[in-house]
Design a protein around this motif. Sequence first.
Motif, mmCIF file in Angstrom:
data_model
loop_
_atom_site.group_PDB
_atom_site.id
_atom_site.type_symbol
_atom_site.label_atom_id
_atom_site.label_comp_id
_atom_site.label_asym_id
_atom_site.label_seq_id
_atom_site.Cartn_x
_atom_site.Cartn_y
_atom_site.Cartn_z
ATOM 1 N N THR A 169 0.842 -1.194 0.000
ATOM 2 C CA THR A 169 0.000 0.000 0.000
ATOM 3 C C THR A 169 0.875 1.241 0.000
ATOM 4 O O THR A 169 2.057 1.197 0.351
ATOM 5 N N THR A 171 0.635 3.699 1.979
ATOM 6 C CA THR A 171 0.996 4.013 3.363
ATOM 7 C C THR A 171 2.211 3.213 3.811
ATOM 8 O O THR A 171 3.140 3.753 4.425
ATOM 9 N N GLN A 172 2.233 1.907 3.469
ATOM 10 C CA GLN A 172 3.377 1.059 3.817
ATOM 11 C C GLN A 172 4.652 1.560 3.134
ATOM 12 O O GLN A 172 5.715 1.650 3.756
ATOM 13 N N THR A 174 5.310 4.573 1.980
ATOM 14 C CA THR A 174 5.727 5.866 2.536
ATOM 15 C C THR A 174 6.429 5.678 3.871
ATOM 16 O O THR A 174 7.491 6.262 4.122
ATOM 17 N N ARG A 175 5.852 4.838 4.722
ATOM 18 C CA ARG A 175 6.439 4.584 6.041
ATOM 19 C C ARG A 175 7.824 3.948 5.911
ATOM 20 O O ARG A 175 8.773 4.356 6.585
#
Length: 323
Positions: A169, A171-172, A174-175
């Motif tokens: 994802t 979000t994953q 980016t993190r």
Amino acid sequence: MADKQISLPAKLINGGIAGLIGVTCVFPIDLAKTRLQNQQNGQRMYTSMSDCLIKTIRSEGYFGMYRGAAVNLTLVTPEKAIKLAANDFFRYQLSKDGQKLTLLQEMQAGCGAGTCQVIVTTPMEMLKIQLQDAGRIAAQKKLLDAQAQLSAQGGPPPSMEAPAAPRPTATQLTRDLLRSRGIAGLYKGLGATLLRDVPFSIVYFPLFANLNQLGCPSSGEKSPFYVSFLAGCVAGSAAAVAVNPCDVVKTRLQSLQRGVNEDTYTGFLDCARKILKHEGPAAFLKGAYCRALVIAPLFGIAQVVYFLGIAETLLELLQRPQH
């Protein structure tokens, strides 16, 4: 000069609306462009845009064509808004007493717009490319594993299609990028993005302005919407093909995952040199057809929304006194 004043909120809203509509329409073609540009000689999963889309649907389902779309839809609004509004702002600043801009001034305005937009474009492209290319990498790995097994058993070669892999994802990604590389991780390929987007804007905006001007009924009037649409399509296609070599390099640099036996790159010049050496000059035009098909309607739609002044109408309705 009152009618020359720039309504920045309206420009931002128009750019956002145009970007959302345009990206939704052309995103599958953009996914095919990314996968075609990333595959290297000897590791070809797809032979053409249609072949890529068909195999993507078969292995990942219909919505597999929209991998990375959420990132684009989230960030395309500020990206398109910045680009279109910045170009208007620079054109306004460069114009004197309402006089027509020279070609050099139009190019300067486009250069300013392209430079401003990379603040949003680079992280957006970075995340989008990882999501778009994940299916190709997974399919290649599955294919090579299957080939190795069948080779040992003496069976026939497997199909080029592969079942879908677990999807990372945004979000994953980016993190993970922020944890391992910091903010700089999201701006990997910044130089290549500048070398793509600044020349694109230098070509696109003056070409669009002059093509659109040809359809003006008389001085001071807007062109009909279909003229703006066609001018946006033609100017967008021409600019997209012109900067495609930089787009190929940018896509390769921003792809963190590599297929088996695929080259890795240390920078723009290293990437360009290896592509030229191992794949030949034609490799710099990979995905050019797809990119032209993406950019043409994207900017055609953008210019129609922009010039119809949808946001101005909405803001005017909101500002009317309620009875």
